[in-house]
Design an enzyme around this catalytic site. Structure first.
Site, PDB file in Angstrom:
ATOM      1  N   CYS A 116       0.809  -1.229   0.000  1.00  0.00           N
ATOM      2  CA  CYS A 116       0.000   0.000   0.000  1.00  0.00           C
ATOM      3  C   CYS A 116       0.837   1.272   0.000  1.00  0.00           C
ATOM      4  CB  CYS A 116      -0.940   0.005   1.192  1.00  0.00           C
ATOM      5  SG  CYS A 116      -2.262  -1.229   1.084  1.00  0.00           S
ATOM      6  N   HIS A 256      -3.325   7.462   3.058  1.00  0.00           N
ATOM      7  CA  HIS A 256      -3.725   6.182   2.479  1.00  0.00           C
ATOM      8  C   HIS A 256      -5.089   5.793   3.032  1.00  0.00           C
ATOM      9  CE1 HIS A 256      -3.822   2.112   1.150  1.00  0.00           C
ATOM     10  NE2 HIS A 256      -3.589   1.593   2.341  1.00  0.00           N
ATOM     11  N   ASN A 286     -10.187   0.278   0.168  1.00  0.00           N
ATOM     12  CA  ASN A 286      -8.726   0.337   0.044  1.00  0.00           C
ATOM     13  C   ASN A 286      -8.321  -0.175  -1.333  1.00  0.00           C
ATOM     14  OD1 ASN A 286      -5.957   0.106   0.215  1.00  0.00           O
ATOM     15  ND2 ASN A 286      -5.936  -1.077   2.117  1.00  0.00           N
TER      16      ASN A 286
END
Length: 332
Positions: A116, A256, A286
């Site tokens: 990520c 994020h 996500n």
């Protein structure tokens, strides 16, 4: 002689049409909308349903969106960095394919994988290439087809992830705008807590690994959450202190989009008011490498030339960090 900095000069994005809502997930696994929303902040995510389309499709669409909006010639692109955790293939570079597909045939392309944190790390790499003086236009794409590695019988992961792509163009700047500072870290202690166990050189694909369902993403949610909250917040706080910035100096936090509680903890550590914290997690979930550029695309109208923008991310590995950037343009 003015110092060259690397500035973002254009943004593009793409998300698939199919919406996987919490209500639909209620019919697939033992969960419900209230539980998902209260723990993650996610209401829906986008899924690329076409079995014959991979991450490259998402990336190409995002790149084409940027090229059209910025009215640039793909032949002027010098380098394409493909930030992704879900490349089309284990070996052939997805970045190289995407560069050719969008007509950037004068560019070289490669993949960058840091889970990520891939896009955040890619910002550092793109900036370094620009600052070297050898390259003028670097296209950084963050894209992931997370649905390709999610087990939709595992309620601990299937509620979290979605598919999408975002792209930014980095160019030289002589006004002191663009990337100002970065704080990037990694710790291999995270290897066992967020991973795909099989399909690599350690556990090559076999009938056994397939039967044991070892090719989908798994995570120890509590451990990942603990590390993410601490490290994303620490990195963001450190980047402020290192640059003598206060919460008043920060115009926007671009975090994020993994979990709203992690974002809230990071913002709290920075003492930021809610209006400065940019979130779209409720609509996309996500999207791994795509979360940061998707936020930039969704909120591009808000950014003004000279704005102070702080980026923060955390990913498997573990990988994490924060980037301090001065926005370089007003949207036309």
């Amino acid at each position: 002689m003015n110092t060259i900095t690397a500035a973002i000069t254009a943004v593009g994005a793409y998300v698939p049409d199919f919406v996987l809502s919490n209500k639909i997930l209620e019919t697939m696994v033992d969960t419900n909308d209230e539980w998902i929303t209260s723990r993650t902040g996610i209401k829906e995510r986008r899924i690329l349903k076409d079995a014959d389309k991979g991450t490259s499709y998402l990336a190409i669409k995002a790149a084409q969106d940027l090229i059209a909006k910025a009215n640039i010639d793909p032949l002027e692109i010098d380098l394409l960095i493909m930030a992704t955790a879900t490349p089309d293939m284990p070996v052939a570079s997805t970045g190289a394919y995407v560069a050719t597909a969008i007509g950037a045939t004068n560019a070289f392309g490669f993949d960058l994988q840091a889970a990520c944190s891939s896009f955040l790390y890619g910002m550092s790499v793109a900036s370094a290439y620009i600052q070297s003086g050898k390259y003028k236009k670097v296209l950084l794409i963050g894209a992931d087809k997370m649905s390709s590695i999610v087990d939709y019988t595992d309620r601990s992961t299937c509620i979290i992830f979605g598919d999408g792509a975002g792209a930014v163009l980095f160019e030289p700047n002589n006004e002191g705008l663009g990337l100002q500072d970065e704080y990037l870290r990694s710790d291999g202690v995270g290897r066992d807590f967020l991973k795909i166990d099989a399909g690599g050189s350690l556990h090559p694909t076999s009938f056994k690994t397939i039967e044991e369902n070892r090719h989908n993403i798994i995570q120890d949610g509590k451990t990942v959450f603990k590390y993410a909250v601490t490290n994303m917040a620490d990195a963001s706080e450190l980047i402020l202190k290192r640059n003598n910035l206060t919460n008043e100096d920060v115009d926007w936090l671009v975090p994020h989009q993994a979990n709203k509680r992690i974002i809230d903890a990071t913002a709290s550590r920075m003492n930021l008011e809610d209006s400065k914290v940019l979130m779209n997690i409720e609509r996309y979930g996500n999207t791994t490498s795509a979360t940061l550029p998707l936020v930039l695309s969704d909120f591009e109208d808000k950014f003004k030339k000279g704005d102070t923008v702080i980026f923060a991310a955390f990913g498997g590995g573990f990988t994490w960090g924060s980037v301090y950037l001065k926005w370089a343009y007003d949207k036309k």
